[in-house]
Design a protein around this motif. Structure first.
Motif, PDB file in Angstrom:
ATOM      1  N   VAL A  15     -32.866 -55.042  10.092  1.00  0.00           N
ATOM      2  CA  VAL A  15     -32.044 -54.015   9.402  1.00  0.00           C
ATOM      3  C   VAL A  15     -32.917 -52.883   8.487  1.00  0.00           C
ATOM      4  CG1 VAL A  15     -30.282 -53.486   7.738  1.00  0.00           C
ATOM      5  CG2 VAL A  15     -29.985 -55.606   9.528  1.00  0.00           C
ATOM      6  N   GLY A  16     -32.560 -51.662   8.602  1.00  0.00           N
ATOM      7  CA  GLY A  16     -33.359 -50.962   7.456  1.00  0.00           C
ATOM      8  C   GLY A  16     -32.550 -49.891   7.165  1.00  0.00           C
ATOM      9  N   ARG A  17     -32.938 -48.602   6.815  1.00  0.00           N
ATOM     10  CA  ARG A  17     -32.057 -47.452   6.393  1.00  0.00           C
ATOM     11  C   ARG A  17     -32.443 -46.267   7.068  1.00  0.00           C
ATOM     12  NH1 ARG A  17     -34.546 -44.421   1.594  1.00  0.00           N
ATOM     13  NH2 ARG A  17     -36.563 -45.282   1.230  1.00  0.00           N
ATOM     14  N   VAL A  18     -31.759 -45.453   7.312  1.00  0.00           N
ATOM     15  CA  VAL A  18     -32.004 -43.985   7.833  1.00  0.00           C
ATOM     16  C   VAL A  18     -32.265 -42.951   6.728  1.00  0.00           C
ATOM     17  CG1 VAL A  18     -29.505 -43.353   7.860  1.00  0.00           C
ATOM     18  CG2 VAL A  18     -31.043 -42.301   9.563  1.00  0.00           C
ATOM     19  N   ARG A  19     -33.316 -42.248   6.988  1.00  0.00           N
ATOM     20  CA  ARG A  19     -33.342 -41.006   5.964  1.00  0.00           C
ATOM     21  C   ARG A  19     -33.341 -39.739   6.491  1.00  0.00           C
ATOM     22  NH1 ARG A  19     -38.793 -42.649   2.797  1.00  0.00           N
ATOM     23  NH2 ARG A  19     -37.898 -41.523   1.166  1.00  0.00           N
ATOM     24  N   THR A  63     -36.819 -51.904   3.984  1.00  0.00           N
ATOM     25  CA  THR A  63     -36.141 -50.729   3.366  1.00  0.00           C
ATOM     26  C   THR A  63     -36.907 -49.370   3.748  1.00  0.00           C
ATOM     27  OG1 THR A  63     -38.047 -50.724   1.711  1.00  0.00           O
ATOM     28  CG2 THR A  63     -35.683 -51.688   0.985  1.00  0.00           C
ATOM     29  N   ASN A  64     -37.349 -49.350   5.045  1.00  0.00           N
ATOM     30  CA  ASN A  64     -37.923 -48.084   5.940  1.00  0.00           C
ATOM     31  C   ASN A  64     -36.834 -47.984   6.921  1.00  0.00           C
ATOM     32  OD1 ASN A  64     -38.707 -49.607   8.122  1.00  0.00           O
ATOM     33  ND2 ASN A  64     -40.387 -50.594   6.757  1.00  0.00           N
ATOM     34  N   ASP A  65     -37.201 -46.782   7.620  1.00  0.00           N
ATOM     35  CA  ASP A  65     -36.293 -46.342   8.828  1.00  0.00           C
ATOM     36  C   ASP A  65     -36.732 -47.058  10.105  1.00  0.00           C
ATOM     37  OD1 ASP A  65     -38.327 -45.131   9.903  1.00  0.00           O
ATOM     38  OD2 ASP A  65     -37.305 -43.021  10.007  1.00  0.00           O
ATOM     39  N   LEU A  66     -37.528 -48.129  10.147  1.00  0.00           N
ATOM     40  CA  LEU A  66     -37.693 -48.969  11.313  1.00  0.00           C
ATOM     41  C   LEU A  66     -38.782 -48.295  12.562  1.00  0.00           C
ATOM     42  CD1 LEU A  66     -34.186 -50.465  12.167  1.00  0.00           C
ATOM     43  CD2 LEU A  66     -35.941 -51.020  10.290  1.00  0.00           C
ATOM     44  N   ASN A  67     -38.653 -47.229  12.462  1.00  0.00           N
ATOM     45  CA  ASN A  67     -39.379 -46.614  13.722  1.00  0.00           C
ATOM     46  C   ASN A  67     -41.201 -46.550  13.549  1.00  0.00           C
ATOM     47  OD1 ASN A  67     -37.604 -45.600  15.470  1.00  0.00           O
ATOM     48  ND2 ASN A  67     -37.164 -43.592  14.394  1.00  0.00           N
ATOM     49  N   TYR A  68     -41.615 -46.788  12.338  1.00  0.00           N
ATOM     50  CA  TYR A  68     -42.988 -46.514  12.053  1.00  0.00           C
ATOM     51  C   TYR A  68     -43.651 -47.896  11.714  1.00  0.00           C
ATOM     52  CZ  TYR A  68     -41.639 -41.778  12.427  1.00  0.00           C
ATOM     53  OH  TYR A  68     -41.127 -40.839  13.008  1.00  0.00           O
ATOM     54  N   ASP A  69     -42.852 -49.067  11.626  1.00  0.00           N
ATOM     55  CA  ASP A  69     -43.324 -50.202  10.846  1.00  0.00           C
ATOM     56  C   ASP A  69     -43.640 -51.360  11.944  1.00  0.00           C
ATOM     57  OD1 ASP A  69     -43.337 -52.615   9.693  1.00  0.00           O
ATOM     58  OD2 ASP A  69     -41.505 -52.449   8.435  1.00  0.00           O
ATOM     59  N   PHE A 128     -25.354 -65.459  11.054  1.00  0.00           N
ATOM     60  CA  PHE A 128     -26.846 -65.454  11.050  1.00  0.00           C
ATOM     61  C   PHE A 128     -27.370 -66.849  10.787  1.00  0.00           C
ATOM     62  CE2 PHE A 128     -26.534 -64.041   6.991  1.00  0.00           C
ATOM     63  CZ  PHE A 128     -27.556 -64.713   6.242  1.00  0.00           C
ATOM     64  N   ASP A 129     -28.460 -67.497  11.075  1.00  0.00           N
ATOM     65  CA  ASP A 129     -28.842 -68.683  10.993  1.00  0.00           C
ATOM     66  C   ASP A 129     -30.351 -68.490   9.717  1.00  0.00           C
ATOM     67  OD1 ASP A 129     -27.388 -70.359  12.730  1.00  0.00           O
ATOM     68  OD2 ASP A 129     -28.239 -68.869  14.091  1.00  0.00           O
ATOM     69  N   ILE A 130     -31.084 -67.455  10.141  1.00  0.00           N
ATOM     70  CA  ILE A 130     -32.053 -67.416   9.241  1.00  0.00           C
ATOM     71  C   ILE A 130     -32.515 -65.936   9.008  1.00  0.00           C
ATOM     72  CG2 ILE A 130     -34.551 -67.466   9.429  1.00  0.00           C
ATOM     73  CD1 ILE A 130     -34.623 -69.353  11.707  1.00  0.00           C
ATOM     74  N   LEU A 131     -32.587 -65.826   7.469  1.00  0.00           N
ATOM     75  CA  LEU A 131     -32.974 -64.410   6.848  1.00  0.00           C
ATOM     76  C   LEU A 131     -34.196 -64.392   6.821  1.00  0.00           C
ATOM     77  CD1 LEU A 131     -31.931 -62.040   5.433  1.00  0.00           C
ATOM     78  CD2 LEU A 131     -32.007 -63.489   3.327  1.00  0.00           C
ATOM     79  N   CYS A 132     -34.872 -63.323   7.016  1.00  0.00           N
ATOM     80  CA  CYS A 132     -36.385 -62.905   6.802  1.00  0.00           C
ATOM     81  C   CYS A 132     -36.263 -61.577   5.929  1.00  0.00           C
ATOM     82  CB  CYS A 132     -37.011 -62.454   8.246  1.00  0.00           C
ATOM     83  SG  CYS A 132     -38.818 -61.969   7.957  1.00  0.00           S
ATOM     84  N   SER A 133     -36.438 -62.020   4.673  1.00  0.00           N
ATOM     85  CA  SER A 133     -36.606 -60.874   3.718  1.00  0.00           C
ATOM     86  C   SER A 133     -38.149 -60.354   3.671  1.00  0.00           C
ATOM     87  CB  SER A 133     -36.388 -61.434   2.391  1.00  0.00           C
ATOM     88  OG  SER A 133     -34.905 -61.820   2.286  1.00  0.00           O
ATOM     89  N   VAL A 134     -38.225 -58.966   3.737  1.00  0.00           N
ATOM     90  CA  VAL A 134     -39.676 -58.643   3.690  1.00  0.00           C
ATOM     91  C   VAL A 134     -39.586 -57.715   2.363  1.00  0.00           C
ATOM     92  CG1 VAL A 134     -41.122 -56.603   4.789  1.00  0.00           C
ATOM     93  CG2 VAL A 134     -39.791 -58.088   6.272  1.00  0.00           C
ATOM     94  N   ASP A 135     -40.636 -58.223   1.675  1.00  0.00           N
ATOM     95  CA  ASP A 135     -40.856 -57.681   0.334  1.00  0.00           C
ATOM     96  C   ASP A 135     -39.845 -57.947  -0.625  1.00  0.00           C
ATOM     97  OD1 ASP A 135     -43.656 -57.190   0.737  1.00  0.00           O
ATOM     98  OD2 ASP A 135     -43.220 -54.971   1.776  1.00  0.00           O
TER      99      ASP A 135
END
Length: 362
Positions: free
Chosen positions: A35-39, A9-15, A82-89
């Motif tokens: 996949v994330g989101r733009v703020r 759920t973050n904007d990807l650049n700092y993770d 897709f074949d695999i979903l990696c859900s983060v949190d």
């Protein structure tokens, strides 16, 4: 080649954790999309070896944000191959998990924290119960699980009767040489949120002979800047804002002492094992951390930090001055950091990650 979609759920650049994980998976025969989101203040995406996509959402925070994100994620995954979903949190498993279950895809969970025990949910019984219900329903429906610390792994394993592996937030190995020739400063890196000891740190600034740099942004940034202004400490405390991993590494390598302060007001904090702790080690920078189980365990092995029992400004000041004044102690801890860095690095940790995903083919 199997397609993995990882969701945050973050904007990807700092993770940094997800950047390392996705880079490792992509380099080892998987086709990865993060996949994330733009703020509102998000910068353009940094180029990576894997694919990235960000949702543009109406809501930025709160219940409506989480609802909107998960609805968008649900339909996005229904239409994606897709074949695999990696859900983060926990905040991505409702939409993501439901879509993956419907499509009968492999589901892997990366728990970065004890989500229902974060300080932000203290005294918010209804919200906490909703997230707890989502975890109870979806956690057992995932085929594999991993998390950031042994304490978190044990608690989640007991709570949901699942097998959960340990993938720590360790950085890539680097050979940076600490450089204090320009300025001797203390560094805090991470979210500027409640419970991080930042208000107390500001009160300490006027009692120590060095400056403090805060790298990051968060819910109390404005409040902290106001406090600095009220105390007239602008010459002692610098707000660096969010930094790219490359820039953050440069500031860390030049820091004299790293800071990782937490209030003991949540189980999540108590069993945390922050990436900043390992970043300081990798940079050869002695640090000040809390006397919590995970830090105590590692420090008993390597002696790379001073551990404190509380966030009383006097306690923090004493720890800082100890490292500033005791050259023998500092040099010894600096050498210990370099020794620990040979073991606590991503090159070693990624082997465990790849083993988890290998169980589901490539």
């Amino acid at each position: 080649m199997k397609r993995i979609i990882a969701t945050v759920t973050n904007d990807l650049n700092y993770d940094q954790r997800m950047q390392r994980i996705c880079t490792s998976l992509q380099a080892n025969g998987y086709d990865v999309l993060l996949v994330g989101r733009v703020r509102k203040n998000s910068k353009a995406l940094e180029r990576q070896t894997y694919a990235q996509q960000r949702f543009r959402l109406i809501f930025d925070k709160g219940k409506l944000f989480y609802l909107e994100y998960n609805v968008r994620l649900f339909f996005f995954l229904l239409l994606k191959n897709f074949d695999i979903l990696c859900s983060v949190d926990t905040d991505t498993i409702l939409g993501g998990g439901l879509a993956a279950i419907i499509k009968n895809k492999t589901r892997i969970l990366d728990a970065h924290e004890l989500f229902t025990e974060v300080p932000e949910l203290n005294n918010r019984t209804f919200s906490k119960s909703i997230w707890g219900f989502i975890e109870k329903v979806f956690y057992p429906k995932y085929h594999a699980h991993y998390t950031v610390s042994g304490g978190v792994a044990d608690l989640l394993s007991q709570k949901y009767s699942i097998d959960i592996k340990l993938i720590r937030n360790v950085p890539y190995k680097n050979n940076s040489i600490p450089d204090h020739s320009k300025e001797k400063y203390l560094l805090y890196q991470g979210a500027l949120n409640v419970g991080r000891g930042l208000e107390e740190l500001i009160l300490v600034a006027e009692k120590i002979p060095v400056s403090i740099k805060l790298a990051g942004d968060g819910d109390i940034t404005i409040k902290l800047k106001k406090l600095v202004s009220e105390k007239k400490l602008e010459d002692k405390i610098e707000f660096l804002g969010p930094l790219s991993p490359i820039d953050l590494q440069k500031y860390t390598a030049q820091a004299y002492i790293g800071l990782n302060l937490l209030k003991n007001n949540s189980i999540n904090y108590y069993y945390s094992l922050a990436n900043k702790f390992f970043d300081y080690i990798q940079a050869g920078v002695p640090s000040i951390n809390m006397n919590f189980p995970e830090y105590t365990l590692i420090n008993s092995q390597y002696n790379v930090a001073i551990l404190i029992d509380d966030l009383n400004p006097g306690t923090i000041t004493d720890a800082i001055n100890k490292l500033l004044k005791d050259d023998k102690l500092y040099v010894n801890m600096q050498a210990n950091c370099k020794r620990a860095a040979e073991e606590l690095n991503w090159e070693n940790e990624e082997k465990k990650l790849l083993k988890i995903y290998a169980e589901f083919g490539r």
